[in-house]
Design a protein around this motif. Structure first.
Motif, PDB file in Angstrom:
ATOM      1  N   VAL A  77       1.108  -1.121  -0.334  1.00 34.51           N
ATOM      2  CA  VAL A  77       0.005  -0.054   0.162  1.00 34.51           C
ATOM      3  C   VAL A  77       1.374   1.458  -0.155  1.00 34.51           C
ATOM      4  N   GLU A  78       1.973   1.032   0.810  1.00 35.99           N
ATOM      5  CA  GLU A  78       2.849   3.197   0.968  1.00 35.99           C
ATOM      6  C   GLU A  78       3.872   3.058   0.055  1.00 35.99           C
ATOM      7  N   GLY A  79       3.443   3.712  -0.667  1.00 42.56           N
ATOM      8  CA  GLY A  79       4.783   4.006  -1.396  1.00 42.56           C
ATOM      9  C   GLY A  79       4.205   3.266  -3.221  1.00 42.56           C
ATOM     10  N   VAL A  80       2.880   2.272  -2.883  1.00 43.59           N
ATOM     11  CA  VAL A  80       2.629   1.428  -3.961  1.00 43.59           C
ATOM     12  C   VAL A  80       1.213   2.347  -4.820  1.00 43.59           C
ATOM     13  N   LEU A  81       0.383   1.486  -3.461  1.00 40.07           N
ATOM     14  CA  LEU A  81      -0.946   2.316  -3.788  1.00 40.07           C
ATOM     15  C   LEU A  81      -0.989   4.193  -3.924  1.00 40.07           C
ATOM     16  N   ALA A  82      -0.531   4.783  -3.062  1.00 37.59           N
ATOM     17  CA  ALA A  82      -0.195   6.215  -2.843  1.00 37.59           C
ATOM     18  C   ALA A  82       1.162   6.576  -2.407  1.00 37.59           C
ATOM     19  N   ASP A  83       1.599   7.250  -2.476  1.00 34.66           N
ATOM     20  CA  ASP A  83       2.809   7.689  -2.115  1.00 34.66           C
ATOM     21  C   ASP A  83       2.939   8.813  -0.732  1.00 34.66           C
ATOM     22  N   VAL A  84       2.509   7.560   0.134  1.00 33.74           N
ATOM     23  CA  VAL A  84       2.244   8.432   1.635  1.00 33.74           C
ATOM     24  C   VAL A  84       3.443   9.378   2.189  1.00 33.74           C
ATOM     25  N   TYR A  85       5.089   9.151   1.614  1.00 33.22           N
ATOM     26  CA  TYR A  85       5.667   9.810   2.329  1.00 33.22           C
ATOM     27  C   TYR A  85       5.885  11.114   1.835  1.00 33.22           C
ATOM     28  N   ARG A  86       5.552  10.842   0.206  1.00 36.79           N
ATOM     29  CA  ARG A  86       5.720  12.338  -0.326  1.00 36.79           C
ATOM     30  C   ARG A  86       3.787  13.365   0.331  1.00 36.79           C
ATOM     31  N   PHE A  87       2.893  12.657  -0.019  1.00 38.64           N
ATOM     32  CA  PHE A  87       1.766  13.901   0.684  1.00 38.64           C
ATOM     33  C   PHE A  87       1.046  13.927   1.547  1.00 38.64           C
ATOM     34  N   GLY A  88       1.693  13.194   2.521  1.00 39.51           N
ATOM     35  CA  GLY A  88       0.955  12.597   4.214  1.00 39.51           C
ATOM     36  C   GLY A  88       1.897  12.968   5.606  1.00 39.51           C
ATOM     37  N   ASN A  89       3.061  11.846   5.198  1.00 39.86           N
ATOM     38  CA  ASN A  89       3.906  11.829   6.395  1.00 39.86           C
ATOM     39  C   ASN A  89       4.408  13.316   6.934  1.00 39.86           C
ATOM     40  N   ARG A  90       5.588  14.327   6.026  1.00 38.80           N
ATOM     41  CA  ARG A  90       5.341  15.183   6.495  1.00 38.80           C
ATOM     42  C   ARG A  90       4.382  16.565   7.302  1.00 38.80           C
ATOM     43  N   GLN A  91       3.416  16.483   6.057  1.00 37.40           N
ATOM     44  CA  GLN A  91       2.343  17.399   7.221  1.00 37.40           C
ATOM     45  C   GLN A  91       1.333  17.014   8.554  1.00 37.40           C
ATOM     46  N   ALA A  92       1.731  15.136   8.503  1.00 41.32           N
ATOM     47  CA  ALA A  92       1.266  14.745   9.658  1.00 41.32           C
ATOM     48  C   ALA A  92       2.447  15.242  10.700  1.00 41.32           C
ATOM     49  N   PHE A  93       3.262  14.976  10.107  1.00 39.25           N
ATOM     50  CA  PHE A  93       4.641  15.460  11.567  1.00 39.25           C
ATOM     51  C   PHE A  93       4.441  17.294  12.006  1.00 39.25           C
ATOM     52  N   ASN A  94       4.455  17.406  10.974  1.00 39.94           N
ATOM     53  CA  ASN A  94       3.965  19.402  11.672  1.00 39.94           C
ATOM     54  C   ASN A  94       2.345  19.159  12.453  1.00 39.94           C
ATOM     55  N   VAL A  95       1.174  18.635  12.080  1.00 37.69           N
ATOM     56  CA  VAL A  95       0.405  19.046  13.330  1.00 37.69           C
ATOM     57  C   VAL A  95       0.438  18.043  14.816  1.00 37.69           C
ATOM     58  N   ALA A  96       1.823  17.113  14.199  1.00 35.18           N
ATOM     59  CA  ALA A  96       2.200  16.505  15.423  1.00 35.18           C
ATOM     60  C   ALA A  96       3.150  17.607  16.249  1.00 35.18           C
ATOM     61  N   PHE A  97       3.361  18.394  15.360  1.00 36.52           N
ATOM     62  CA  PHE A  97       4.730  18.999  16.013  1.00 36.52           C
ATOM     63  C   PHE A  97       3.862  20.537  16.639  1.00 36.52           C
ATOM     64  N   GLN A  98       2.590  20.175  16.238  1.00 36.79           N
ATOM     65  CA  GLN A  98       1.446  21.568  16.287  1.00 36.79           C
ATOM     66  C   GLN A  98       0.522  21.223  17.996  1.00 36.79           C
ATOM     67  N   LYS A  99       0.722  20.012  18.024  1.00 38.77           N
ATOM     68  CA  LYS A  99      -0.347  19.664  18.919  1.00 38.77           C
ATOM     69  C   LYS A  99       0.486  19.407  20.052  1.00 38.77           C
ATOM     70  N   LEU A 100       1.393  18.524  20.352  1.00 38.93           N
ATOM     71  CA  LEU A 100       2.512  19.189  21.357  1.00 38.93           C
ATOM     72  C   LEU A 100       3.073  20.568  21.235  1.00 38.93           C
ATOM     73  N   GLY A 101       2.794  21.393  20.852  1.00 38.88           N
ATOM     74  CA  GLY A 101       2.876  22.906  21.718  1.00 38.88           C
ATOM     75  C   GLY A 101       4.169  23.304  20.848  1.00 38.88           C
ATOM     76  N   LEU A 102       4.904  23.104  20.180  1.00 35.08           N
ATOM     77  CA  LEU A 102       6.583  22.802  20.097  1.00 35.08           C
ATOM     78  C   LEU A 102       6.477  23.805  18.796  1.00 35.08           C
ATOM     79  N   ASP A 103       6.554  24.832  19.199  1.00 34.48           N
ATOM     80  CA  ASP A 103       6.187  26.349  18.042  1.00 34.48           C
ATOM     81  C   ASP A 103       7.503  25.878  16.803  1.00 34.48           C
ATOM     82  N   CYS A 104       8.620  25.756  17.616  1.00 32.27           N
ATOM     83  CA  CYS A 104       9.821  25.805  16.776  1.00 32.27           C
ATOM     84  C   CYS A 104      10.242  25.204  15.607  1.00 32.27           C
ATOM     85  N   ALA A 105       9.497  23.592  15.668  1.00 39.20           N
ATOM     86  CA  ALA A 105       9.405  22.584  14.460  1.00 39.20           C
ATOM     87  C   ALA A 105       8.398  22.645  13.568  1.00 39.20           C
ATOM     88  N   ASN A 106       8.727  22.752  11.796  1.00 40.58           N
ATOM     89  CA  ASN A 106       8.243  23.334  11.186  1.00 40.58           C
ATOM     90  C   ASN A 106       8.838  21.973  10.251  1.00 40.58           C
TER      91      ASN A 106
END
Length: 364
Positions: A77-106
């Motif tokens: 699935v990952e990388g074959v049906l959808a390029d999760v690493y290009r269209f999802g992973n980075r954005q999900a990390f930024n949401v996690a940083f925001q949830k944890l109040g890490l204003d210095c991380a983007n």
């Protein structure tokens, strides 16, 4: 939660872990009686009644004449049906940083791409490299860095599960036509959801984008389906159906384990390595069990199934059991080498991967 400030610290050299695992197909030549008895059992007998969820029927490869090609396709699935690493992973990390109040991380695209390259896609190591570079949260004790990274990864996974179900994460161009062409040619298709980096929930959300009509014609092989397969029951020893003789199962497991140990020792002597088969990577074993279960569901021998992989771990597992493998590159594997793959493609359709190439075995 109050926004956390980051204080630069001296970066320590990152630890580099190197793992070597091997896995041998579970078969026994030392117990012909057990093997013959096991082979005579119909696969359906090993599968308990469905709990209401659609479970694809298990079939042995038929010896009767059939117009269907003697080949099947297994898709990661990952990388074959959808390029999760290009269209999802980075954005999900930024949401996690925001949830944890890490204003210095983007993570911008260049930062993310650099971290992926330097850490070979290992997400915990990506976090380590990043915070060693910009500084860790000032309120974080040094001995809690590991737990902090795990909390980031948990929040990232939650965000990705939501993201994968949205329209923001598209299917790869041409993959739907590839599946349709396979079905039209009578080629069975299975999609494997058990060993993706981001869990089965994310994988199944991506599969739903194929549409109900299309998914009703393919086999989706997840954790439950693997455990219900004959190979999964014999190897994992879980949920063995009462219709199988318990003593036969125990003897088959014992014979398979002994044969795996014998072959592993032979390989070890050649490589001058000390190998303990019981210490083999659980992840590698999980993938191999999934591939073998997938071949059961599509009713083809392992060597007549083609794995379309997007991960190095899938390629290595396929090689170990003699399953042909073709890699479809993603943003995560753009520069990776896949020496054991039959071919490495950039996508689906046109000059890349098509069903006609599979049927004619024109890998490149």
């Amino acid at each position: 939660m109050a926004a956390a400030r980051c204080l630069p610290l001296r970066a320590s050299p990152p630890e580099v872990a190197k793992a070597f695992s091997s896995s041998i197909p579970a078969s026994s030549s030392s117990s012909s009686t057990t093997t013959t008895a096991a082979a005579s059992l119909p696969l359906r007998a090993a599968v308990p009644p469905s709990s209401g969820r659609r479970i694809p029927p298990l079939r042995c490869a038929s010896s009767q004449g059939s117009a269907s090609p003697d080949i099947a396709v297994l898709l990661e699935v990952e990388g074959v049906l959808a390029d999760v690493y290009r269209f999802g992973n980075r954005q999900a990390f930024n949401v996690a940083f925001q949830k944890l109040g890490l204003d210095c991380a983007n993570w911008t695209e260049p930062i993310y791409a650099d971290l992926v390259r330097k850490a070979s896609g290992d997400e915990e190591r990506m976090l380590l490299l990043f915070f060693n570079r910009i500084g860790w949260p000032t309120s974080l004790p040094t001995n809690e860095k590991e737990s902090f990274m795990k909390s980031v990864l948990r929040e990232k996974l939650k965000a990705l599960e939501v993201f994968s179900a949205s329209d923001s994460l598209p299917l790869r161009p041409g993959v739907e036509q590839f599946i349709d062409d396979a079905l039209n040619e009578g080629v069975p298709v299975a999609i494997l959801t058990t060993y993706g980096r981001n869990g089965e929930k994310t994988s199944r959300s991506i599969i739903e984008k194929l549409g109900q009509e299309r998914t009703s014609k393919i086999h989706i092989v997840g954790k439950e389906e693997v455990e219900r397969s004959l190979y999964g029951q014999l190897v994992l020893g879980e949920g063995v159906a009462s219709s199988l003789d318990e003593q036969l199962v125990k003897e088959a497991q014992k014979a398979a384990s002994a044969e795996k140990q014998r072959i592993a020792e032979e390989v070890a002597s050649i490589l001058k390595l000390s190998v303990d088969i019981n210490a083999a990577s659980k992840s590698s074993e999980k993938i191999i069990v999934t591939l073998r279960a997938g071949s059961e569901y599509v009713g083809r021998d392992v060597q007549n199934c083609v794995l379309v992989a997007g991960s190095q771990s899938g390629v290595l597992a396929a090689e170990r059991i003699g399953m042909p493998c073709i890699v479809v590159r993603s943003s995560l594997t753009a520069r990776a080498e896949f020496h054991s793959a039959k071919a490495v493609m950039d996508g689906f359709g046109g000059t890349d991967l098509t069903i006609s190439k599979l049927l004619s075995k024109k890998w490149s």
